[in-house]
Design an enzyme around this catalytic site. Sequence first.
Site, short mmCIF file in Angstrom:
data_model
loop_
_atom_site.label_atom_id
_atom_site.label_comp_id
_atom_site.label_asym_id
_atom_site.label_seq_id
_atom_site.Cartn_x
_atom_site.Cartn_y
_atom_site.Cartn_z
N GLU A 22 0.86 -1.20 0.00
CA GLU A 22 0.00 0.00 0.00
C GLU A 22 0.89 1.24 0.00
O GLU A 22 1.85 1.32 0.75
CB GLU A 22 -0.85 -0.07 1.27
CG GLU A 22 -1.61 1.18 1.61
CD GLU A 22 -2.32 1.04 2.99
OE1 GLU A 22 -2.41 -0.08 3.51
OE2 GLU A 22 -2.75 2.07 3.50
N ASP B 171 0.37 5.02 0.77
CA ASP B 171 -0.52 6.08 1.22
C ASP B 171 -0.01 7.41 0.70
O ASP B 171 1.03 7.91 1.13
CB ASP B 171 -0.56 6.12 2.75
CG ASP B 171 -1.20 4.87 3.33
OD1 ASP B 171 -2.11 4.33 2.68
OD2 ASP B 171 -0.77 4.43 4.41
N GLU C 18 -3.14 10.69 3.90
CA GLU C 18 -4.04 10.35 4.99
C GLU C 18 -4.12 11.63 5.78
O GLU C 18 -3.10 12.11 6.31
CB GLU C 18 -3.48 9.21 5.83
CG GLU C 18 -3.45 7.92 5.03
CD GLU C 18 -3.34 6.71 5.94
OE1 GLU C 18 -4.38 6.10 6.22
OE2 GLU C 18 -2.23 6.41 6.39
N HIS D 177 4.11 1.40 2.43
CA HIS D 177 3.99 0.18 3.24
C HIS D 177 4.29 -1.02 2.33
O HIS D 177 3.37 -1.55 1.68
CB HIS D 177 2.57 -0.02 3.75
CG HIS D 177 2.03 0.98 4.71
ND1 HIS D 177 2.05 0.79 6.07
CD2 HIS D 177 1.39 2.16 4.52
CE1 HIS D 177 1.46 1.82 6.67
NE2 HIS D 177 1.05 2.66 5.75
#
Length: 450
Positions: free
Chosen positions: A224, A226, A229, A240
């Site tokens: 993932e 991001d 956020e 990640h």
Amino acid sequence: MYRAVTATLSFASLVLGQQIGKEVAEKHPTMPMKMCTAAGSCTTESTSVVLDSNWRWTHVTNGYANCFGGEGWNATHCADNAACAKNCAIDGANYASTYGITTPSSGALRLNFVTKNDNGQNVGSRVYLLASDTKYRTFNLLNKEFTFTVDVSKLTCGLNGAVYFSEMDADGGMSRFTGNKAGAAYGTGYCDAQCPRDIKFINGEANVAGWKDGTGGMGSCCAEMDIWEANNDATAYTPHPCNVFEQTKCTGTDCGVGDDRYKAMCDKDGCDFNSFRMGNKEFYGPGKTVDTTKPVTVITQFHTADGTDSGALSSIHRFYVQGGKVVANSVSAIPGVDAVSHISDQFCAQQKTAFGDNNYFATLGGMQAMGKSLKRMVLVLSIWDDTSVRMNWLDSVFPNDADPEKPGVARGRCDPMLGEPKTVEKDHADAYVVYSDIRFGAINSTFAAN
Ligand SMILES: *[C@@H]1O[C@H](CO)[C@@H](O)[C@H](O)[C@H]1NC(C)=O
Ligand SMILES: *[C@@H]1O[C@H](CO)[C@@H](O)[C@H](O)[C@H]1NC(C)=O
């Protein structure tokens, strides 16, 4: 970063399955994006969005009876994982009236936090960008930049309007898993680096066995990235990586629950860049350098070592544009971390040491592993609140009992209790986020780099 349970589903009567139901027609809201070239010229792509299957009504294929309700799975229809996927169908979604998902103007998507509807209320949502009605739009982010504009002005403490990429199958897993008849058209196949276990169907089977308090015996893992956020007080961008390179089911230790956190297939912590946490408390927020009372354009660049689309990922950079001006990202002010504004293996190693965090990011291969996954990512847009740790990892003091003066502990100005789901769902039910003007292309092609 610590996202544990990704969805709060408050419908007593809505559920899921993996056949296709015919009670509600599925019509994907359009959200065109732009592809840009080095010359700064852009062309429009007719993309749309699809609601994740977890939010959908799931009922028996031959009628209206719920397969899953307030009490969990119905044992008659869902005696085991395979039978349940066979007996149950996911239906179409009324995007605006049931879920509060609308497209206020061309290229813009508004996600409301709490939506009162005929079934009670819906909390939060998660949608994926589609290239066609049956395939997600996949991105190779290497040597490219991804840009969008966001209005976070109504996203208060404890909320998270998230824009990120997950390494999902382009068809939602339909071709790999015969039990999945619904595919990307119904938002199936979700995975992320938290290996979420609240997903009701994984690999063409229902997550019935072991289901308790909203999580089942299986989780769905994948890398993932991001991009964003955020709420109006804090923001982070975070790679990640995982040690698997496609959506992968986990069942035990590899889901990384509790004490197994650093045995998971994926790096749940990631290597985050949050300006406040990195020591600049005046950079992001209402009236700050990036002023969250107004829309802001967010640019994220994925540089490779050799400057090609197939090279190894070396660093991830961030710029903002607001009021027609380019704003460079803040630089780290943490002792022991170089004064940089981007993420690299060196930044992650220095930051983890300075904060006393486990560098599981490096254990799983760091930027190189992340880069391998970045070649085929699916775009996710969501709004959510945090039933496990009140979003404190993003905007407050975390862990709650740690000294806020210790580097890495304070991540934003929010009171840690404001993110309590009960509180935020009541006091800020009318919160929303608007994402717009998605652009993708060569480095420095999607914005005026003045
Ligand atoms: C499960 O489904 C059966 C058949 O549709 C129904 O009669 C029963 O009431 C359901 N059980 C629960 C707990 O909802
Ligand atoms: C891209 O734009 C940024 C921000 O304006 C600038 O600092 C950088 O030098 C540019 N890079 C290239 C390769 O033009």
